[in-house]
Design an enzyme around this catalytic site. Structure first.
Site, PDB file in Angstrom:
ATOM      1  N   CYS A  73      28.704  51.525  37.417  1.00  0.00           N
ATOM      2  CA  CYS A  73      28.651  52.564  36.091  1.00  0.00           C
ATOM      3  C   CYS A  73      29.428  53.761  36.503  1.00  0.00           C
ATOM      4  O   CYS A  73      30.039  53.923  37.490  1.00  0.00           O
ATOM      5  CB  CYS A  73      27.094  53.099  36.252  1.00  0.00           C
ATOM      6  SG  CYS A  73      25.768  51.604  36.128  1.00  0.00           S
TER       7      CYS A  73
ATOM      8  N   ARG B 203      34.491  51.210  33.885  1.00  0.00           N
ATOM      9  CA  ARG B 203      33.377  50.729  34.995  1.00  0.00           C
ATOM     10  C   ARG B 203      32.217  50.213  34.362  1.00  0.00           C
ATOM     11  O   ARG B 203      31.602  49.442  35.052  1.00  0.00           O
ATOM     12  CB  ARG B 203      33.037  51.753  35.837  1.00  0.00           C
ATOM     13  CG  ARG B 203      34.323  52.745  36.442  1.00  0.00           C
ATOM     14  CD  ARG B 203      33.915  53.888  37.121  1.00  0.00           C
ATOM     15  NE  ARG B 203      32.905  53.423  38.384  1.00  0.00           N
ATOM     16  CZ  ARG B 203      33.511  53.238  39.467  1.00  0.00           C
ATOM     17  NH1 ARG B 203      34.805  53.540  39.920  1.00  0.00           N
ATOM     18  NH2 ARG B 203      32.573  52.789  40.453  1.00  0.00           N
TER      19      ARG B 203
ATOM     20  N   TRP C  20      26.711  49.759  33.376  1.00  0.00           N
ATOM     21  CA  TRP C  20      26.825  48.196  33.285  1.00  0.00           C
ATOM     22  C   TRP C  20      25.344  47.864  33.857  1.00  0.00           C
ATOM     23  O   TRP C  20      24.971  48.162  34.998  1.00  0.00           O
ATOM     24  CB  TRP C  20      27.957  48.028  34.287  1.00  0.00           C
ATOM     25  CG  TRP C  20      28.179  46.505  34.125  1.00  0.00           C
ATOM     26  CD1 TRP C  20      29.018  45.631  33.490  1.00  0.00           C
ATOM     27  CD2 TRP C  20      27.493  45.561  35.199  1.00  0.00           C
ATOM     28  NE1 TRP C  20      28.889  44.475  33.980  1.00  0.00           N
ATOM     29  CE2 TRP C  20      28.227  44.396  35.115  1.00  0.00           C
ATOM     30  CE3 TRP C  20      26.550  45.538  36.354  1.00  0.00           C
ATOM     31  CZ2 TRP C  20      27.800  43.101  35.862  1.00  0.00           C
ATOM     32  CZ3 TRP C  20      26.143  44.434  36.983  1.00  0.00           C
ATOM     33  CH2 TRP C  20      26.952  43.208  36.580  1.00  0.00           C
TER      34      TRP C  20
ATOM     35  N   ASN D 129      24.263  54.769  39.952  1.00  0.00           N
ATOM     36  CA  ASN D 129      25.035  53.813  40.049  1.00  0.00           C
ATOM     37  C   ASN D 129      24.659  52.911  41.214  1.00  0.00           C
ATOM     38  O   ASN D 129      24.725  53.531  42.052  1.00  0.00           O
ATOM     39  CB  ASN D 129      26.709  54.289  39.987  1.00  0.00           C
ATOM     40  CG  ASN D 129      27.606  52.935  40.277  1.00  0.00           C
ATOM     41  OD1 ASN D 129      27.169  52.016  39.934  1.00  0.00           O
ATOM     42  ND2 ASN D 129      28.883  53.247  40.754  1.00  0.00           N
ATOM     43  N   GLY D 130      24.285  51.756  41.089  1.00  0.00           N
ATOM     44  CA  GLY D 130      24.030  50.857  42.001  1.00  0.00           C
ATOM     45  C   GLY D 130      22.537  50.413  42.080  1.00  0.00           C
ATOM     46  O   GLY D 130      21.983  50.151  40.816  1.00  0.00           O
TER      47      GLY D 130
ATOM     48  N   GLU E 206      43.876  31.602  39.615  1.00  0.00           N
ATOM     49  CA  GLU E 206      44.049  33.024  39.024  1.00  0.00           C
ATOM     50  C   GLU E 206      44.356  32.951  37.610  1.00  0.00           C
ATOM     51  O   GLU E 206      43.532  33.337  36.642  1.00  0.00           O
ATOM     52  CB  GLU E 206      44.937  33.816  39.809  1.00  0.00           C
ATOM     53  CG  GLU E 206      45.542  35.220  39.305  1.00  0.00           C
ATOM     54  CD  GLU E 206      44.357  36.083  39.088  1.00  0.00           C
ATOM     55  OE1 GLU E 206      43.125  35.614  39.812  1.00  0.00           O
ATOM     56  OE2 GLU E 206      44.450  37.149  38.599  1.00  0.00           O
TER      57      GLU E 206
ATOM     58  N   LYS F 172      41.799  34.507  34.447  1.00  0.00           N
ATOM     59  CA  LYS F 172      42.236  35.392  33.712  1.00  0.00           C
ATOM     60  C   LYS F 172      41.815  34.992  32.332  1.00  0.00           C
ATOM     61  O   LYS F 172      41.379  35.743  31.343  1.00  0.00           O
ATOM     62  CB  LYS F 172      43.917  35.428  33.714  1.00  0.00           C
ATOM     63  CG  LYS F 172      44.485  36.146  34.612  1.00  0.00           C
ATOM     64  CD  LYS F 172      44.097  37.700  34.622  1.00  0.00           C
ATOM     65  CE  LYS F 172      42.942  38.226  35.288  1.00  0.00           C
ATOM     66  NZ  LYS F 172      42.870  38.156  36.754  1.00  0.00           N
TER      67      LYS F 172
ATOM     68  N   GLU G 184      37.892  35.100  31.496  1.00  0.00           N
ATOM     69  CA  GLU G 184      37.195  36.652  31.673  1.00  0.00           C
ATOM     70  C   GLU G 184      37.531  37.365  30.525  1.00  0.00           C
ATOM     71  O   GLU G 184      36.758  37.953  29.925  1.00  0.00           O
ATOM     72  CB  GLU G 184      37.496  37.214  32.848  1.00  0.00           C
ATOM     73  CG  GLU G 184      38.777  37.739  33.105  1.00  0.00           C
ATOM     74  CD  GLU G 184      39.062  38.629  34.298  1.00  0.00           C
ATOM     75  OE1 GLU G 184      37.998  39.164  35.048  1.00  0.00           O
ATOM     76  OE2 GLU G 184      40.160  38.592  35.083  1.00  0.00           O
TER      77      GLU G 184
ATOM     78  N   HIS H  94      40.332  12.937  41.239  1.00  0.00           N
ATOM     79  CA  HIS H  94      38.986  12.797  42.094  1.00  0.00           C
ATOM     80  C   HIS H  94      37.835  13.408  40.924  1.00  0.00           C
ATOM     81  O   HIS H  94      36.790  13.470  41.537  1.00  0.00           O
ATOM     82  CB  HIS H  94      39.061  13.545  43.248  1.00  0.00           C
ATOM     83  CG  HIS H  94      40.026  13.079  44.039  1.00  0.00           C
ATOM     84  ND1 HIS H  94      39.870  11.965  44.773  1.00  0.00           N
ATOM     85  CD2 HIS H  94      41.236  13.859  44.781  1.00  0.00           C
ATOM     86  CE1 HIS H  94      40.988  11.523  45.570  1.00  0.00           C
ATOM     87  NE2 HIS H  94      41.810  12.684  45.350  1.00  0.00           N
TER      88      HIS H  94
ATOM     89  N   LYS I 172      35.183  47.005  35.933  1.00  0.00           N
ATOM     90  CA  LYS I 172      36.025  47.004  36.535  1.00  0.00           C
ATOM     91  C   LYS I 172      35.807  46.850  38.007  1.00  0.00           C
ATOM     92  O   LYS I 172      36.236  46.098  38.823  1.00  0.00           O
ATOM     93  CB  LYS I 172      36.911  48.139  36.467  1.00  0.00           C
ATOM     94  CG  LYS I 172      38.369  48.213  36.969  1.00  0.00           C
ATOM     95  CD  LYS I 172      39.125  47.268  36.503  1.00  0.00           C
ATOM     96  CE  LYS I 172      40.460  46.964  37.258  1.00  0.00           C
ATOM     97  NZ  LYS I 172      41.228  45.718  37.128  1.00  0.00           N
TER      98      LYS I 172
HETATM   99  O1  M6R Z   1      38.384  45.723  43.295  1.00  0.00           O
HETATM  100  P1  M6R Z   1      38.450  44.354  43.843  1.00  0.00           P
HETATM  101  O2  M6R Z   1      39.481  43.714  44.018  1.00  0.00           O
HETATM  102  O3  M6R Z   1      37.686  44.400  45.121  1.00  0.00           O
HETATM  103  O4  M6R Z   1      37.674  43.565  42.687  1.00  0.00           O
HETATM  104  C1  M6R Z   1      37.322  42.045  43.152  1.00  0.00           C
HETATM  105  C2  M6R Z   1      36.759  41.346  41.692  1.00  0.00           C
HETATM  106  O5  M6R Z   1      35.498  42.038  41.333  1.00  0.00           O
HETATM  107  C3  M6R Z   1      38.109  41.358  40.694  1.00  0.00           C
HETATM  108  O6  M6R Z   1      39.092  40.920  41.224  1.00  0.00           O
HETATM  109  C4  M6R Z   1      37.667  40.553  39.214  1.00  0.00           C
HETATM  110  O7  M6R Z   1      37.501  39.202  39.567  1.00  0.00           O
HETATM  111  C5  M6R Z   1      38.645  40.958  38.320  1.00  0.00           C
HETATM  112  N1  M6R Z   1      37.887  41.071  37.188  1.00  0.00           N
HETATM  113  C6  M6R Z   1      39.541  39.849  38.123  1.00  0.00           C
HETATM  114  O8  M6R Z   1      40.500  39.935  36.856  1.00  0.00           O
END
Ligand code: M6R
Length: 610
Positions: A2, A27, A74, A100-101, A483, A487, A490, A506, A605
């Site tokens: 948050c 965030r 969030w 936040n938490g 990766e 991408k 998400e 497999h 984020k």
């Molecule tokens: O800030 P961080 O690199 O620790 O974050 C890790 C993941 O939360 C972050 O990479 C997340 O998977 C992204 N949304 C990927 O695009």
């Protein structure tokens, strides 16, 4: 996850808080709210949805107050709706809190408070904490002490800001596990979960550490720990500039950040390449180089995209530095009693430097006595400060929720660490220089890939309606397949899986038919022929194939439906190039689906909760 902003001073806090919340919206963005206190009234306005919805409501309310706190949420406990939105408050509406938490023992505390006659309006853990603070205020304790007493009963993670009508000249803020930073102004002070909400007003900041509580007035502050001992804090200057936080003419932060990669990876190597020695110099690791090079084992731990970078790091370090490497999800590492030896090095990678799982794993590793290093983007972040030594990737602020430029910069730093160790071991000067020369050439090569943006956009048009995707690669490009799939899923909500190409037969090969797009990462490297065999297997089953191949590879053209040709580089550095077309492909598919690529649903984020 948050966003938190608080203001105390002589100005109207409302526009300042709204502006800050907009900067923090990456965030968390499912609901928002603000509470203000002035000499005549206390007000709270909350809503489901984004900060823009809150702003529209505030225009109607016309609030004006010198003290306030705001929040963009969030959701963890309770659906994202107006009632669950922060700030939460007591029955008299004279005590407000944003959080936040996660308060882990909130059920126990709730039962206790219910017995004292408290009623709860929301489903949140946060409301429990504000009412607990209220219960101490009713015993005539000060706001500061009430917060402190309450936090002594709390288990879990928090970054909080609290204001009260009874003490309208202060904000109380406290942190454990969730970031909080104080901004020091002239006759005004600020509190935020992120410096990006502060730099418009001040560059002078104080980072709170875990178990610290701060009392902030308009011209002063003090910090104590939860046991009431005073803590002396340093005021630091941040170098972040405001224009780094804008879209710079691009329609989305994600596209801007993809396009920034020639510069961001240049920044990741600036002043770090030692051509005379065929090696690298990483200031943050000074004094630790030998211990690192003599490690019996390196464990790399991270989450999400950073975990994918860690996997590439495993290939790099094992091949060139000849130290066994294990890669661990931070969320697993922290709970599985890992066996750690004192001659292990544990490297934590995090863009934000605030990911709760990574931070907790780091603390666990420190407890076990290994050398703990960090690779972070955000300067002054919790992980950066908790690590014994480490390297900043200097990618600049990454606002788009999907990580792009941070990934390539993480790989740059991992390559430099590999070179540093490898040159202390068996790598020759000539080979070291070769890597340095190629590192230096990467920004130009990335520019060439970015010039293919509209070509990639045209390919994306054909896949907007796809329901599933497979991403396949081998060796250094297996993590890139993971990766690429992350991408796409998400930001486009298309189900995508990354796989080592050879593993396909497999199981996943059963999924292949004319509706299944498969993205092959097939640069001309040591394993190229094997990947071509895997392409043939998909082709034989009528799969639609997109290939990322190297320029001058004409053999692949007849085997695939679409081919994106990129410049060649050393195998160890290839992921820095191969991932870029995948970022653009995911971006264009999501944009064509009409989705919000910068703020995809359910995500935030920096993941500061478990
Ligand atoms: O800030 P961080 O690199 O620790 O974050 C890790 C993941 O939360 C972050 O990479 C997340 O998977 C992204 N949304 C990927 O695009």
């Amino acid at each position: 996850m948050c966003g938190i902003v608080g203001y105390i001073g002589n100005k109207n806090c409302v526009p300042i808080i709204l502006e800050g919340l907009k900067r923090l919206e990456y965030r968390g963005y499912d609901s928002a709210g603000i509470a203000t206190i002035n000499s005549v009234s206390t007000d709270v306005v909350k809503c489901e949805g984004k900060v823009s919805a809150l702003e529209a409501m505030l225009n109607l309310n016309k609030l004006d107050a010198p003290l306030g706190i705001g929040h963009t949420r969030w959701a963890t406990h309770g659906a994202p709706n107006e009632i669950n939105a922060h700030p939460h408050f007591n029955e008299n509406k004279d005590l407000f809190m944003i959080h936040n938490g996660i308060i882990e023992n909130y059920q126990v505390l709730k039962t206790k408070l219910k017995k004292q006659g408290y009623n709860f309006a929301s489903e949140t853990d946060t409301e429990v904490l504000v009412l607990l603070i209220d219960s101490f205020m009713k015993k005539n304790l000060s706001l500061f002490d009430s917060v402190r007493y309450a936090l002594n009963e709390v288990e879990g993670a928090y970054g909080i800001a609290v204001i009260s009508k009874k003490e309208p000249d202060k904000i109380i803020a406290a942190r454990k596990g969730s970031p909080l930073v104080i901004g020091i102004g002239e006759n005004e002070n600020f509190i935020s979960s992120d410096v990006s909400a502060l730099i418009q007003h001040t560059k002078r900041v104080v980072y709170l550490d875990d178990n610290e509580i701060c009392e902030l007035t308009k011209d002063n502050f003090f910090v104590k720990n939860i046991s009431d001992e005073s803590i002396k804090k340093e005021i630091e200057n941040v170098t972040l500039e405001l224009d780094e936080l804008s879209k710079g003419g691009y329609p989305h932060f994600m596209l801007k950040e993809i396009m920034e990669q020639p510069d961001s990876i240049t920044n990741a190597m600036r002043g770090r390449l030692l051509f005379k020695e065929g090696s690298t110099k990483l200031g943050g690791l000074q004094g630790y180089e030998d211990r690192l090079a003599n490690s019996k084992r390196i464990i790399i731990s991270a989450c999400g995209t950073s975990w994918h970078a860690a996997l590439v790091g495993e290939y790099m370090i094992e091949q060139f530095a000849q130290i066994p490497v294990e890669v661990e999800y931070a969320s697993e590492f922290r709970y599985r009693s890992p066996i750690i030896y004192s001659d292990d090095t544990i490297l934590f990678i995090s863009q934000s430097g605030e990911t709760a799982d990574t931070l907790a794993a780091m603390k666990e590793a420190k407890r076990k006595g290994a050398l703990v290093l960090g690779i972070c983007n955000v300067v002054g972040s919790s992980i950066a400060r908790e690590s014994e030594a480490g390297v900043y990737i200097h990618a600049g602020p990454e606002i788009g929720v999907a990580s792009t430029k941070a990934f390539t910069s993480q790989l740059m730093v991992l390559a430099q660490i590999t070179l540093l160790i490898a040159r202390k071991k068996s790598m020759s000067f000539v080979d070291g220089k070769k890597v340095l020369t190629e590192l230096e050439a990467l920004p130009g090569k990335i520019k060439k890939i970015l010039e293919m943006n509209s070509e990639i956009e045209k390919i994306a048009e054909h896949f907007v309606d796809a329901k599933n995707f497979l991403y396949l690669g081998r060796g250094y490009n297996f993590p890139v397949a993971l990766e690429g799939a992350l991408k796409l899923k998400e930001i486009s909500y298309i189900h995508a899986e990354g796989y080592p190409a050879a593993e396909m037969k497999h199981g996943p090969i059963a999924l292949i038919d004319e509706n299944m797009p498969a993205v092959f990462i097939a640069p001309h490297d040591s394993i190229y022929d094997k990947v071509i065999s895997n392409i043939q297997e998909v082709r034989a089953r009528k799969g639609r194939i997109i290939a990322i191949a190297t320029e001058n590879d004409y053999d692949i053209d007849g085997l695939v439906d679409y081919c994106i040709k990129i410049p060649h580089t050393l195998e160890i550095l290839m992921p820095i190039l191969t991932v870029i077309p995948l970022q653009l492909l995911a971006y264009h598919i999501a944009v064509k689906k009409g989705l919000n690529v910068d703020q995809p649903r359910n995500l935030a984020k920096s993941v500061t909760v478990e």
